[in-house]
Design an enzyme around this catalytic site. Structure first.
Site, PDB file in Angstrom:
ATOM      1  N   ASN A   1     -13.013  20.127  -1.257  1.00 24.47           N
ATOM      2  CA  ASN A   1     -13.463  18.818  -1.041  1.00 24.47           C
ATOM      3  C   ASN A   1     -12.439  18.145   0.074  1.00 24.47           C
ATOM      4  O   ASN A   1     -12.591  16.926   0.166  1.00 24.47           O
ATOM      5  CB  ASN A   1     -13.619  18.164  -2.283  1.00 24.47           C
ATOM      6  CG  ASN A   1     -14.729  16.897  -1.990  1.00 24.47           C
ATOM      7  OD1 ASN A   1     -15.710  17.102  -1.576  1.00 24.47           O
ATOM      8  ND2 ASN A   1     -14.285  15.921  -2.634  1.00 24.47           N
ATOM      9  N   THR A   2     -11.595  18.749   0.717  1.00 22.18           N
ATOM     10  CA  THR A   2     -10.591  18.236   1.451  1.00 22.18           C
ATOM     11  C   THR A   2     -11.163  17.492   2.572  1.00 22.18           C
ATOM     12  O   THR A   2     -10.634  16.591   3.057  1.00 22.18           O
ATOM     13  CB  THR A   2      -9.443  19.101   1.885  1.00 22.18           C
ATOM     14  OG1 THR A   2     -10.074  20.140   2.510  1.00 22.18           O
ATOM     15  CG2 THR A   2      -8.747  19.485   0.633  1.00 22.18           C
TER      16      THR A   2
ATOM     17  N   CYS B   1       4.790   6.272  -6.407  1.00 23.30           N
ATOM     18  CA  CYS B   1       4.695   7.730  -5.999  1.00 23.30           C
ATOM     19  C   CYS B   1       5.338   8.670  -6.973  1.00 23.30           C
ATOM     20  O   CYS B   1       5.004  10.085  -6.971  1.00 23.30           O
ATOM     21  CB  CYS B   1       5.263   7.912  -4.677  1.00 23.30           C
ATOM     22  SG  CYS B   1       7.127   7.859  -4.561  1.00 23.30           S
TER      23      CYS B   1
ATOM     24  N   GLU C   1       4.454 -10.534   1.270  1.00 24.16           N
ATOM     25  CA  GLU C   1       5.328 -11.745   1.475  1.00 24.16           C
ATOM     26  C   GLU C   1       4.106 -12.964   1.491  1.00 24.16           C
ATOM     27  O   GLU C   1       4.220 -13.844   1.043  1.00 24.16           O
ATOM     28  CB  GLU C   1       6.497 -11.784   2.316  1.00 24.16           C
ATOM     29  CG  GLU C   1       7.324 -13.255   2.319  1.00 24.16           C
ATOM     30  CD  GLU C   1       8.179 -13.307   3.233  1.00 24.16           C
ATOM     31  OE1 GLU C   1       8.816 -14.534   3.631  1.00 24.16           O
ATOM     32  OE2 GLU C   1       8.802 -12.119   3.810  1.00 24.16           O
TER      33      GLU C   1
ATOM     34  N   GLY D   1     -13.865  26.986   4.865  1.00 21.17           N
ATOM     35  CA  GLY D   1     -13.826  25.647   5.111  1.00 21.17           C
ATOM     36  C   GLY D   1     -13.255  25.145   6.151  1.00 21.17           C
ATOM     37  O   GLY D   1     -13.803  24.411   7.092  1.00 21.17           O
TER      38      GLY D   1
ATOM     39  N   CYS E   1      -4.094   6.772  -1.360  1.00 21.40           N
ATOM     40  CA  CYS E   1      -4.336   6.946  -0.104  1.00 21.40           C
ATOM     41  C   CYS E   1      -6.078   7.239  -0.317  1.00 21.40           C
ATOM     42  O   CYS E   1      -6.781   6.813   0.754  1.00 21.40           O
ATOM     43  CB  CYS E   1      -3.873   7.949   0.885  1.00 21.40           C
ATOM     44  SG  CYS E   1      -3.979   9.600   0.279  1.00 21.40           S
TER      45      CYS E   1
ATOM     46  N   ARG F   1      14.416 -14.684  14.426  1.00 23.26           N
ATOM     47  CA  ARG F   1      15.583 -13.800  14.062  1.00 23.26           C
ATOM     48  C   ARG F   1      15.657 -12.722  15.198  1.00 23.26           C
ATOM     49  O   ARG F   1      16.772 -12.100  15.195  1.00 23.26           O
ATOM     50  CB  ARG F   1      14.980 -12.915  12.652  1.00 23.26           C
ATOM     51  CG  ARG F   1      16.213 -11.938  12.196  1.00 23.26           C
ATOM     52  CD  ARG F   1      16.074 -11.542  10.673  1.00 23.26           C
ATOM     53  NE  ARG F   1      16.168 -12.527   9.581  1.00 23.26           N
ATOM     54  CZ  ARG F   1      17.533 -12.760   8.988  1.00 23.26           C
ATOM     55  NH1 ARG F   1      18.354 -12.161   9.462  1.00 23.26           N
ATOM     56  NH2 ARG F   1      17.549 -13.591   8.007  1.00 23.26           N
TER      57      ARG F   1
ATOM     58  N   PHE G   1       8.105  -4.325   1.086  1.00 22.55           N
ATOM     59  CA  PHE G   1       8.798  -4.254   2.333  1.00 22.55           C
ATOM     60  C   PHE G   1       8.397  -5.562   3.179  1.00 22.55           C
ATOM     61  O   PHE G   1       8.583  -5.297   4.465  1.00 22.55           O
ATOM     62  CB  PHE G   1       8.538  -3.009   3.090  1.00 22.55           C
ATOM     63  CG  PHE G   1       8.569  -1.737   2.316  1.00 22.55           C
ATOM     64  CD1 PHE G   1       9.794  -1.271   1.681  1.00 22.55           C
ATOM     65  CD2 PHE G   1       7.404  -1.029   2.030  1.00 22.55           C
ATOM     66  CE1 PHE G   1      10.052  -0.282   0.900  1.00 22.55           C
ATOM     67  CE2 PHE G   1       7.439  -0.057   1.004  1.00 22.55           C
ATOM     68  CZ  PHE G   1       8.890   0.402   0.548  1.00 22.55           C
TER      69      PHE G   1
ATOM     70  N   GLU H   1      17.483  -5.175   3.857  1.00 22.38           N
ATOM     71  CA  GLU H   1      17.240  -5.062   5.270  1.00 22.38           C
ATOM     72  C   GLU H   1      18.305  -4.661   6.183  1.00 22.38           C
ATOM     73  O   GLU H   1      17.781  -3.784   7.060  1.00 22.38           O
ATOM     74  CB  GLU H   1      16.604  -6.602   5.569  1.00 22.38           C
ATOM     75  CG  GLU H   1      15.608  -6.824   5.221  1.00 22.38           C
ATOM     76  CD  GLU H   1      15.111  -8.274   5.318  1.00 22.38           C
ATOM     77  OE1 GLU H   1      14.077  -8.430   6.170  1.00 22.38           O
ATOM     78  OE2 GLU H   1      15.783  -9.211   5.108  1.00 22.38           O
TER      79      GLU H   1
END
Length: 1331
Positions: free
Chosen positions: A268-269, A117, A803, A357, A46, A881, A799, A1267
């Site tokens: 540094n956040t 992850c 596609e 901070g 992220c 669908r 997910f 799914e």
């Protein structure tokens, strides 16, 4: 040497020394690890410290001991690890030697799916074990608060890590005891080596030199750093910025005096996010970590004094120790800080973020500032005054401390020295509150703190302070509180103070931040909580009567428990719980994802230039400033496309008009990512806005903005209008489901290598659709498809989001590679990906239903509207669908559904797990729930009365293919689930709880699902495979499916193992490529195991048939001997196979044929508890039974069920996309967009696989699993509805998805929520809208 002198960055990585005098101070540790040291196991998820994929352990020596901290490498400046030891995932274990026990436990418990992850999760747990070899379950959960996972649903990770607790008692068979200090290398331990053995930074990032000599060793803290002076000063200048590391307060203050524009960096956040996403640049950066006075923490009998650079976890630890040694009623301020810090970000942030901070960034939603303000804290500022003694002054942190948004009273050249926080008095009470979208690791929507001090033995108020964050541009001290000093603490005060607060914090309807009515409601609700809490405490002293049934404490969460049940009866590989084949590599960081691929000579990076307007003409594009940057090779845009710039109704590069934010206008090509991204921001685009900008479905309906050429889709059976008119009871209503961001951890990425002077192209892409990627690139490049090799190794999650949406980026990158005849790569940043890629389609459904007094439904008519976004993409298929699944598993004799694709100026929505099915099923469940509301019947009775049964006809057509057979098992599965779940018993227990609690309610639900398996387009129901046997007996299996964490490669290997009758260890899959299996169908629709598995099976059967003659003559020879004989007999050891679904015959025009190959069924029971005053909830218990036929791999399938379930929980309770009225996505990145975390899973979770095989059409009687379980999240959604139904008095409760904390709280219907809503007028210019 004063504040320091120019020197070198010095630190250790995995036990090896790094010394670099030319490092750029602007670089993050992650960038340096990946690009300078080629340690690519640490991932970029992220870039803002919100997902934990980049977690590493940073250790330093302080006060005679080694301190280990988990840190977000994506935020930590590389300069911040000076004189530290960094341990990455590569440093603790390897598949080539031994796995560390943390890695091994994850592998054994199937705790890694896509694996992106996983390194971060491993490092968080590893760091915890280095500090606490036998942690408690609470410690584990706290250590993982800063980590997210989109695939697993968290259960296997927690279940595995619980084995490290005293109860789990894992014997350390893999590594020497962590606490022993004994190195596994013995005589080769680095303690026995000379310090001069220093590695140098490699010039070319290929195989990293910065891994341990033996990857199974437990890295020890380098002895050189123990003898080094951690407080040594340093100055290091880079191309644009200078890093200062002073070691005395005077030097620090002098730097602040000389450089008032400087930024003080601890974690540094804040600044890291500002520079990466906000385009800020700070040329002077000052690190205070070596200044003793700024890092001290003192706690005495009267107050808490924390140096400005003291980290939040350091403060937390000191407060806990003090509280344990000095129990007292005066510790309530300390208790409040400890409790708030528990929910403040994750350990990675708390380990580096400082109290200074948190205060001085002046954020209006700071978690600590309301506490400081209510407690009466003071800030001490210091300033250099040309002497050895700084000038200081103390300032109260009160209403005048903040002078405006992000501004304080601190003089520009001063610095914060310390914060002093007084304890509360013996007669006082102090509490702090915070409400956010998600309990763990989330910023506040509103937070508050209250202090009241009473005259001795009385109810008379002596001191009263209330402070709030999130209700204005600054944290605010309530003026209303002053009026009540001298008053008594009673119901009169409650009423008057609530009214005063409501007036004082009456936010405008277009207030920045949105959620206006909810925020106003929280202001009074928090005070109400505080009032009741204090009243209960006063009643214990005999000063007032207790308030019965008024528990307002936080919701309790029981210790985590889980059960997984599957009936496994097999003697071969198929049906066994085999571990995914790359699980070990994923847990060690050795699994290579696209951006981990080694860089080639001459490679360029594609810096995307994305549209910043939702609907506008492009008047001009100026590249001059960008191309003037050193290291920039040039740009690419629509004029450089040699093929066709248009594909379907989209463009690779926008030429004249942009129709949403996030579309690619151009790309800047540079020698590295850092330069490319910096230069891309310098491209100037002149726009001319076009009206209207259509964002929401309602906007699109108003402006009649239908997707061009998209048909209205419908099903029609019987006469729903006549049946509705004749019905005994009638309802007309609406239900909405919001959109959802995929949040796969590996963002969209592509890499193109031109071959033979751009005659051929090798394209690597993070995508689910190899054939479409190949076709799209050929279309853009103007070359035949046979000149393009398009390959995928693995995905860090998909997910559905990869596609189709990937192809614009992958083709744009290919155009750049063609233009410059050099390799080009690009991986989107998280915020870019969320703007570019679209998400799940939001739906608005209006319906009419007729029914009788028994609950039997006779007529349903639905009008559905879908937000397609700015282009067609897959929206028609999603709509198809939706209409198919709008019955869920119910029989509506007279039925009509009509669906519309609405076009808006938002990113084009696309495939997402469920593909329109969940949106349709939600309509059916809303109908069932409102019929139950109307008749005051238990909703589960209405469900069962209306279940489809064998012999019923589906509403797709009139031919016999629509008749349900005995394979329709929803009734039996639902009853089996309830026999274990025991709905009646749970409802009775909840009724008792609800009678005893005014402000907490529990709800329960048992929700079914019926999901059709097949591609909507008939031609996609096909698959191919290539199976090759080599002369050593090893087997290579290739097929058209892409591995993205769902275990597809593993299942295909299991099939080959069964058919060839050889161990799975002899079989391998390299990648999915257009050169091995052509014209592949996308890996989607939960159908990939079927179409590819059948093809693999057929290919293996053909090979087995060819080998049969050898088996007949030599039945007892080994497999390897058999293969050699076949080779010498010139028997082909390579077989291709093709399979098409024979039973999927649906013709959408004639409306005949079989629509789906089969259905998957499931049911989910959920039990929740809701805090009515805030909207927060916990999932107490959940039980899922899922029909997957005869499971190909029970462990993998259960993992898919759990992951889909939690993704469904996110869809329906937490995740919410917000847009500005001008079409800009506001919820970009994990800071603003929240997916479920570890703390959001059910405290108790049971998952069972249905024990009857009901699929005559499936591969080995198996069924798809990716799914169908997603809608099981509706169990939680409707349990929440059941809880709110206990207090909401509306005849029909509107319950739209997602049921966020805001929606829950405002649905309670009490005086506080009603007042907040009634005093918040509608506005034509809201801060945010939901599309």
């Amino acid at each position: 040497m004063g504040a320091g002198e120019e020197g070198s960055l010095l630190f250790f990585v995995n036990g090896k020394k790094v010394e670099d005098a030319k490092v750029d101070p602007e670089e993050t540790l992650l960038y340096y690890l990946r690009n300078s040291l080629n340690l690519c196991g640490t991932k970029l998820g992220c870039g803002e410290g919100g997902c934990g994929a980049c977690t590493v352990m940073v250790s330093h020596y302080k006060d005679g001991k080694v301190i280990h901290r988990a840190v977000n490498a994506c935020l930590a400046p590389v300069m911040s690890v000076h004189l530290c030891a960094v341990t990455t995932i590569e440093g603790i274990g390897s598949t080539k030697t031994k796995l560390h026990k943390v890695q091994k436990v994850l592998v054994e418990n199937h705790g890694s799916q896509c694996g992106f992850c996983t390194p971060g999760i491993v490092m968080s747990m590893y760091t915890l074990l280095r500090n606490n070899p036998v942690p408690t379950e609470h410690m584990i959960e706290r250590a993982l608060q800063g980590n997210l996972c989109r695939c697993t649903g968290y259960r296997p990770i927690l279940q595995g890590f619980k084995m490290f607790t005293a109860e789990g008692n894992v014997h350390d068979e893999i590594n020497n005891d962590i606490g022993s200090g004994v190195c596994a290398l013995g005589d080769d331990c680095c303690k026995n080596k000379k310090n001069e053995e220093t590695s140098t930074v490699p010039d070319v990032a290929q195989k990293s030199a910065y891994t341990p000599d033996d990857a199974s060793q437990e890295p020890i803290f380098p002895p050189e750093l123990k003898s080094a002076n951690f407080r040594a000063p340093l100055i290091l200048s880079g191309p644009r910025a200078t890093w200062f590391r002073p070691n005395s307060l005077i030097d620090f203050l002098k730097l602040r005096m000389d450089h008032p524009e400087s930024k003080v960096i601890t974690g540094n956040t804040e600044c890291g996010v500002e520079t990466k996403f906000g385009g800020r640049f700070y040329p002077k950066l000052i690190s205070p970590v070596a200044v003793p006075e700024l890092n001290e923490i003192t706690i005495n009998e009267s107050r808490i004094i924390a140096g400005a650079s003291a980290t939040l976890n350091e403060i937390d630890a000191e407060l806990r120790a003090f509280r344990n040694e000095n129990p007292s009623a005066k510790n309530q301020v300390a208790d409040a800080i400890i409790e708030i810090l528990r929910w403040f970000a994750g350990d990675q942030i708390r380990n580096v973020s400082a109290i200074g901070g948190n205060l001085m960034t002046a954020s209006p939603i700071s978690d600590l500032t309301p506490i400081l303000m209510a407690a009466g804290a003071t800030a001490k500022f210091a300033k250099f005054n040309n002497s050895d003694v700084p000038e200081t002054n103390c300032v109260p942190i009160d209403a005048s401390f903040f002078t405006g948004y992000r501004k304080t009273v601190m003089p520009e050249t001063s610095a914060l020295l310390e914060v002093s926080i007084p304890h509360n008095s013996e007669n006082g009470f102090f509490r702090a509150y915070k409400q956010s979208k998600r309990k763990e690791d989330d910023i506040a929507i509103v937070n508050a703190a209250f202090l009241v001090d009473f005259e001795p033995e009385s109810l008379v108020i002596k001191t009263f302070r209330a402070s709030y964050g999130g209700v204005g541009p600054t944290t605010r001290l309530a003026k209303s509180a002053d009026k009540f000093i001298g008053a008594e603490w009673n119901e009169k005060l409650l009423a008057e103070m609530s009214e005063a607060l409501e007036k004082e914090f009456d936010l405008p309807a277009n207030c920045p931040g949105g959620f206006v009515a909810y925020r106003k409601c929280l202001v009074t609700s928090f005070f109400f909580k505080f009032f009741l809490t204090v009243q209960q405490e006063l009643s214990k002293k005999g000063l007032c009567d207790p308030n019965e049934n008024s528990d307002v404490s936080d919701l309790d969460r029981e210790p985590f428990e889980s059960i997984q049940c599957a009936d496994v009866q097999t003697t071969d590989a198929v049906g066994q719980s085999k571990k995914i084949i790359s699980g070990g590599k994923q847990c060690t960081g050795e699994a290579v994802y696209l951006d981990d691929m080694p860089k080639l000579d001459g490679e360029l990076y594609f810096g995307p230039v994305l549209s910043q307007r939702a609907h506008a003409k492009i008047k001009s594009v100026d590249f001059s400033a960008a191309e003037a940057v050193e290291g920039v090779a040039g740009h690419v845009w629509w004029k450089d496309v040699k093929g066709d710039n248009r594909i379907n109704d989209e463009e690779y590069f926008r030429q004249e008009v942009v129709t949403s934010c996030g579309q690619i206008v151009a790309g800047i090509l540079a020698v590295d990512e850092k330069i490319a991204r910096r230069a891309a921001k310098l491209v100037k685009i002149e726009y001319e806005d076009i009206s209207p900008v259509i964002v929401t479905i309602e906007d699109a309906i108003k402006h009649e903005s239908y997707l061009p050429n998209a048909p209205r889709l419908r099903h029609n059976r019987g006469d729903p209008d006549k049946a509705f008119e004749e019905a005994e009871h009638k309802i007309e209503s609406t239900v909405r489901m919001g959109g959802q961001e995929h949040f796969y951890f590996e963002t969209q990425a592509s890499y193109c290598i031109p071959i033979d002077n751009s005659d051929e192209f090798h394209i690597h892409s993070s995508c689910q659709n190899v054939a479409e990627g190949q076709h799209s690139a050929a279309h853009a490049l103007g070359v035949p498809m046979n000149h393009i090799k398009f390959a995928v190794k693995r995905l860090g999650g998909g997910f559905g989001g990869k596609e189709s949406r990937f192809q614009i980026l992958s083709s744009a990158v290919a155009v750049a590679a063609q233009k410059f005849n050099r390799p080009v790569r690009c991986m989107l940043d998280r915020d870019e990906d969320m703007m570019y890629s679209g998400g799940r389609h939001a739906f608005l459904s209006n319906y009419k239903v007729g029914f009788d007094s028994s609950g039997k439904i006779s007529s349903v008519s639905i009008m559905g509207y879908q937000n397609a976004g700015c282009s067609t993409d897959l929206s028609v298929g999603v709509l198809s669908r939706y209409i198919d699944h709008s019955i869920n598993c119910y029989h509506f004799p007279n039925f009509r559904v009509v669906g519309h694709c609405m076009m808006t100026n938002t990113p084009s929505n696309t495939a997402f797990r469920g593909f329109g099915g969940p949106q349709g099923m939600l309509v059916a469940e809303d109908i069932i729930s409102k019929v139950a509301d109307y008749l005051k019947m238990p909703v589960e009775e209405v469900r069962q009365i209306n279940f489809l049964k064998p012999g019923d006809r589906l509403p797709f057509g009139e031919d016999d293919k629509q008749i349900l057979t005995d394979e329709h098992i929803i009734k039996d599965l639902y009853e089996k689930t309830d026999s274990s779940w025991n709905m009646a018993k749970r409802r009775a227990a909840n009724d008792e709880f609800n009678k005893a609690n005014k402000y907490k309610k529990r709800g329960v639900a048992l929700v079914p699902t019926q999901f059709g398996i097949a591609f909507g387009l008939k031609f996609l129901n096909q698959g191919g495979a290539l199976v090759q046997i080599y002369t050593d007996g090893s087997v290579l299996v290739a097929h058209g499916g892409v591995e993205m964490g769902q275990g597809l490669y593993t299942k295909m290997i299991q099939i080959a193992s069964k058919e060839l009758d050889i161990p799975v260890e002899k079989i391998h899959t390299l990648e999915t490529s257009s050169t091995t299996v052509p014209n592949t169908s996308p890996t989607a629709a939960s159908y990939s195991s079927d179409i590819n598995g059948w093809a693999v099976k057929k290919a293996c059967e053909e090979l087995r048939e060819r080998l049969s003659s050898i088996h007949e003559t030599d039945p007892f020879i080994t497999w390897e001997e058999k293969i050699k004989k076949a080779y010498f007999q010139r028997i082909s050891l390579s077989a291709t196979a093709f399979w098409k679904a024979p039973d999927v015959t649906w013709d959408p025009v004639a409306r005949i044929g079989k629509r789906y190959n089969y259905y998957c069924y499931g049911a989910c029971g959920a039990d929740v508890e809701v805090d009515l005053l805030t909207g927060h909830h916990t999932i107490r218990d959940a039980e899922i039974m899922m029909d997957v036929g005869r499971s190909l791999n029970p462990a993998v399938d259960i993992g898919q069920v759990e992951g889909a379930f939690m993704q469904g929980v996110g869809l329906m309770t937490i995740e919410e996309e917000l847009y500005s009225p001008t079409g800009r996505l506001l919820t970009r990145g994990p800071g603003a967009y929240k997916i479920p975390g570890f703390g959001d899973i059910p405290a108790k979770l049971k998952v069972s696989l249905y024990d009857k095989f009901s699929n005559r059409h499936g591969l080995y009687h198996s069924k798809g699993v990716g799914e169908p379980p997603l809608f099981m999240g509706a169990g939680v959604f409707y349990a929440l509805r059941d809880a709110i139904r206990q207090v909401n008095t509306d005849k029909l409760l509107d319950w739209h998805s997602p049921a966020t904390v805001e929606r829950i709280r405002l649905s309670v219907g009490d005086a506080l929520s009603t007042s907040a809503k009634s005093t918040t007028p509608a506005t034509d210019a809201p801060w945010c809208v939901r599309r």
